[in-house]
Scaffold this active site. Structure first.
Site, mmCIF file in Angstrom:
data_model
loop_
_atom_site.group_PDB
_atom_site.id
_atom_site.type_symbol
_atom_site.label_atom_id
_atom_site.label_comp_id
_atom_site.label_asym_id
_atom_site.label_seq_id
_atom_site.Cartn_x
_atom_site.Cartn_y
_atom_site.Cartn_z
ATOM 1 N N GLY A 188 0.805 -1.222 0.000
ATOM 2 C CA GLY A 188 0.000 0.000 0.000
ATOM 3 C C GLY A 188 0.833 1.264 0.000
ATOM 4 N N ARG A 280 11.258 -1.308 -5.156
ATOM 5 C CA ARG A 280 12.097 -1.573 -6.312
ATOM 6 C C ARG A 280 13.511 -1.894 -5.850
ATOM 7 N NH1 ARG A 280 9.733 -0.143 -10.994
ATOM 8 N NH2 ARG A 280 11.722 -0.019 -12.085
ATOM 9 N N HIS A 452 -7.679 34.416 -6.731
ATOM 10 C CA HIS A 452 -8.986 33.825 -6.417
ATOM 11 C C HIS A 452 -9.864 33.822 -7.670
ATOM 12 C CE1 HIS A 452 -12.663 32.928 -4.221
ATOM 13 N NE2 HIS A 452 -13.267 33.919 -4.882
#
Length: 473
Positions: A188, A280, A452
């Site tokens: 996970g 890996r 914004h």
């Protein structure tokens, strides 16, 4: 016959080819030896193709939920082969781009397997390179410097064989021609969560089994908890503290069964595919390390902060040295290495300033120390946290789960870490990385005017929240 170079790079992945370009810019004569394709794992079996498929899955998810936006899309289907074709088109385009960069930089590319030789008639010191071609012929390259950038490959669990049919890694998952009905993801971490998100969006039944007590175990604990909540909301089953028992693997009709040890009991899992995502391992075999004085520890090549091995003219970068196995890290390490070869004095990397990303839905990104790490290092910390649900652009975008958390040194007010989960945080984290580089304070972030409506406003609000001054909370 031998060809002489200032530097020969073993491996044409992201770290290797970027280093080669920088060396060429510095006036060095450069060669790259690559046995597969320029671009390496990142371009062909990692970053780019997986993100292309993730984007397709995201578009499918958006279209399925079009009614929420007032868009009646009708019946929406999946053309998985077209998704794979689009992925390959992107990879091919970028691959051609890297080939062009090699030509532009006058960098010689040898398409073969390179190995480092010991002292020989070609060179009194170790470091000459033999290049073996598929037709059996070979060639000798004699460089002043060698840069090892041979990358990594998926790891598996001891005793669990990758048969490339039922038990696969991300390499095989990227080449699937049809979607499985169910997938059990073993691990996970970042890669496991990305594949879980992708498969789930495409209608695959997904379960995750993680050995640690939480998914994304290297993230801030609040981030891991939020991701687990959101995955469960999407009907992805998450099992933590579970140790897979490889010897229990049984193949059935169209599916397989494997057991795990969890809370002192054996639990059985069944799926059509098992995707092994447990990290890996470095590609250091058969590259001639036995011919040189280069120390290997825990499967990785040991280097100093300038990326030199025990032999000062032989350098190594990227996944082969362990540490953060990220494409952007390998590239930066490669630049530092060749600049040092050229007699410059580049700044060493502070790895706490490296941004790290997970491209799931929602995305996750971080830079710097988690709250737990900061406290463990003796910092007295304060934090600010702000939810995307209060950001107008997130509501407009339709993805408003998640938050930004800033960890600050209470004594100096310097930002120690920034942790994000939510829409497009893999893009937003760059501001957090800049804050780390500049030793920014929450005041400086808050007083940077964020336009914004944008998602970037959350950085300003989270910075204000550190001292309890957030405007929209």
């Amino acid at each position: 016959m031998s060809n002489e170079y200032d530097v020969v790079v073993l491996g044409g992945g992201t770290g290797g080819y970027v280093a080669a370009i920088r060396a060429s810019q510095l006036g060095m004569k450069v060669a790259v030896v690559e046995k597969d394709k320029l671009g390496g794992t990142c371009l062909h079996r990692g970053c780019i193709p997986s993100k292309a498929l993730l984007r397709s899955a995201e578009v499918y998810h958006t279209l399925k939920n079009g009614a929420h936006y007032g868009v009646e899309a009708g019946d929406v289907g999946i053309n998985f082969l077209r998704m794979q074709e689009r992925k390959q088109e992107i990879v091919s385009q970028l691959h051609k781009g890297v080939q062009h960069l090699m030509k532009q930089g006058k960098i010689d590319v040898y398409e073969g397997t390179g190995r480092i030789m010991g002292p020989s008639i070609f060179s009194p010191q170790a470091g000459a390179i033999t290049v073996e071609y598929k037709n059996g012929e070979s060639e000798i390259l004699v460089p002043k410097f060698v840069l090892i950038a041979t990358g990594s490959r998926p790891r598996t669990l001891p005793g669990l064989t990758i048969d490339k049919e039922t038990v696969i890694t991300s390499d095989e998952a990227l080449e699937l021609t049809q979607l499985p009905k169910s997938v059990l993801i073993i691990g996970g971490g970042v890669i496991g969560i990305e594949w879980a998100s992708l498969f789930n969006d495409l209608g695959v039944d997904v379960e995750i089994v993680e050995y640690a007590d939480r998914i994304l175990p290297l993230e801030d604990e609040e981030i891991s908890k939020e991701m687990a909540r959101l995955l469960k909301k999407r009907k992805i089953k998450v099992h933590t503290g579970a140790k897979i028992l490889p010897e229990t693997l049984e193949h059935g009709d169209g599916s397989a069964i494997i057991k795990a040890e969890q809370n002192g009991k054996e639990v059985e899992y069944r799926a059509e595919k098992f995707l092994v995502s447990v990290g890996r391992q470095a590609n250091i075999e058969d590259i001639g390390l036995n011919n040189v004085e280069a120390d290997v520890e825990n499967g990785s090549i040991k280097v100093n902060e300038r990326f030199q091995t025990k032999e000062a003219h032989i350098y190594a970068i990227g996944d082969v040295i362990g540490g953060l196995q990220l494409a952007h890290v390998a590239s930066h390490e490669g630049i530092i290495a060749v600049e040092h070869m050229a007699g410059q004095h580049p700044h060493p990397i502070d790895y706490t300033m490296v941004p790290k990303c997970t491209y799931s839905r929602p995305e996750v990104a971080n830079v710097g120390l988690t709250e737990v790490e900061a406290k463990a290092q003796g910092y007295s910390v304060k934090t600010g946290k702000f939810n995307f649900r209060a950001i107008g652009k997130a509501l407009v975008y339709g993805e408003y789960d998640g938050f930004v958390k800033i960890v600050v040194d209470e004594k100096t007010d310097d930002v120690l870490g920034v942790h994000m989960i939510g829409p497009h945080v893999t893009d937003l984290i760059a501001e957090g990385a800049l804050a780390r580089v500049l030793d920014a304070t929450p005041w400086e972030i808050a007083h940077t005017i964020h336009p914004h409506p944008t998602l970037s406003e959350i950085m300003g609000e989270a910075a204000l929240a550190v001292d309890g001054k957030a405007i929209h909370s």
